[in-house]
Design an enzyme around this catalytic site. Structure first.
Site, short mmCIF file in Angstrom:
data_model
loop_
_atom_site.label_atom_id
_atom_site.label_comp_id
_atom_site.label_asym_id
_atom_site.label_seq_id
_atom_site.Cartn_x
_atom_site.Cartn_y
_atom_site.Cartn_z
N GLY A 128 -9.13 -6.86 9.69
CA GLY A 128 -7.89 -5.66 9.03
C GLY A 128 -7.65 -6.62 10.75
N TYR A 173 -5.35 10.86 4.60
CA TYR A 173 -4.35 11.11 3.83
C TYR A 173 -4.42 11.84 2.72
CZ TYR A 173 -2.90 8.10 7.69
OH TYR A 173 -3.22 8.22 9.34
N GLN A 212 0.67 -0.98 -0.27
CA GLN A 212 0.34 0.04 -0.50
C GLN A 212 1.16 1.69 -0.18
OE1 GLN A 212 -2.48 1.49 3.41
NE2 GLN A 212 -4.10 0.79 2.15
#
Length: 377
Positions: A328, A183, A100
């Protein structure tokens, strides 16, 4: 637990075939001293190679003073060698792995060690500070600062592309653009953080331009193996727009991204743990992410993330509503997550919260990282 079958149907994603439809989503773990991957990280990922696809923790495309000390990078040859060591072992264990690609934008800090080494300002679309922030390794644990507006973001697009070139050298199966969680890509998309009046801001089309141009640059390196992660509900890192603007913005962005021969789009639905409160008001824009944006994903695969249970994932895949799901937090605490799902075993390992992340005083980085037990089969 009811029979889980659809999640274990192989699927072609981009140029590779995944052995199952269970993905491991990106999880920041802070185990890369001076930003370089280690053998301990290799052990962690190999433990989880049963996943159909591993997506690595957010990997920085350039030095940034993030809230996450010891986050890994991928901008030089030493990074490439460290990551290749991990990728080769994951492949040997029968796994597939993307990295990522991550630029944190305004959520970095000028006094953080890596930002000082970078010798650059904290960059963002506009000179607008995010609320919140907590830089644990900086004296006083300061919050976010007002960033420097990027004059022309083309140089950052090139940094993303160089990171993808390095990922290719490390033999990753593909790359995922981090477009979620407030982000840099999110900061360009969101009208609250992007007040530009040039071609990179203002209209939905202009605010979408940066993320789409990054995706195009990445597909020049990986023509069929580029993914993106998006979190339309916002919340985290002071992100979010009014509902109709959110729907219009992400519908457009997803429609355009869907035309780029991506391997998959990972959508993060609303989760209370990623919501934040400012002045007594919850920040996120709550809405049904899957229902709202599924119609716009026509040419690529769709994975859903955030609090998905195995039973729900099975039902969604079986009904054709998603192509796969990503887990996750449960992948942190259960290295054998896939085998547990397949054998009807519960996710019953207690989280070691004290060791989820590391800090400047951490010593034993294996604790809470590679020491979670597997189930008895």
């Amino acid at each position: 637990m009811s029979a889980i079958k659809s999640l274990f149907t192989p699927i072609q994603v981009g140029s590779i075939i995944l052995k199952n439809r269970i993905g491991m989503s990106a999880l920041t773990r802070n185990r890369a001293p001076e930003t370089y991957p280690t053998d301990l990280m290799k052990e962690y990922y190999v433990q989880r190679a049963d996943a159909g696809l591993i997506i690595t923790e957010g990997t920085l495309i350039t030095r940034q003073g993030t809230e996450w000390p010891f986050a890994p990078g991928i901008w030089d040859d030493k990074h490439v060698a460290g990551w290749k060591n991990i990728v080769d072992r994951v492949h040997a264990a029968g796994g597939k792995i993307y990295t990522q690609l991550w630029h944190v934008g305004r959520t970095s800090h000028p006094d953080a060690a890596e930002q000082k080494l970078a010798g650059t300002p904290v960059y963002a679309p506009s000179a607008i500070s995010a609320r919140g922030g907590k830089f644990r390794t900086i004296p006083g644990q300061p919050g976010y600062v007002t960033p420097t507006a990027i004059e022309d973001p083309q140089f950052i697009i090139e940094q993303f592309k160089r990171a993808a070139v390095n990922a290719k050298k490390a033999e990753f199966d593909g790359v995922q653009l981090h477009g979620a969680n407030g982000y840099l890509v999110s900061q360009f998309l969101d009208s609250g953080s992007n007040k530009r009046t040039d071609k990179w801001g203002g209209s939905i089309e202009n605010r979408s331009r940066f993320g789409l141009e990054v995706l195009k640059a990445l597909t020049e390196v990986y023509p069929r193996d580029v993914a993106i992660k998006l979190s339309p509900c916002g919340g985290y890192n002071d992100m979010g727009m009014p509902l109709q603007e959110t729907l219009d913005t992400f519908s457009y962005f997803i429609s355009e991204a869907d035309k780029l021969s991506l391997s998959f789009i990972e959508l993060v639905r609303y989760s209370a743990k990623f919501d934040v409160e400012y002045d007594g008001v919850q920040r996120a824009t709550k809405h049904d992410v899957l229902e709202s944006y599924r119609p716009f994903v026509k040419n690529t695969k769709l994975f859903l993330n955030a609090d998905v249970t195995p039973e729900e994932g099975e039902a969604l895949v079986s009904a054709g509503k998603v192509d796969g799901v990503t887990f996750g937090f449960n992948f942190i605490t259960h290295p054998d997550l896939v085998k547990r799902v397949q054998n009807g075993k519960p996710f019953d390992n207690a989280p070691d919260f004290a060791h989820l992340q590391t800090n400047k005083d951490s010593g034993d980085w294996a604790t809470g990282y590679t020491d979670y037990p597997t189930a008895t089969y």
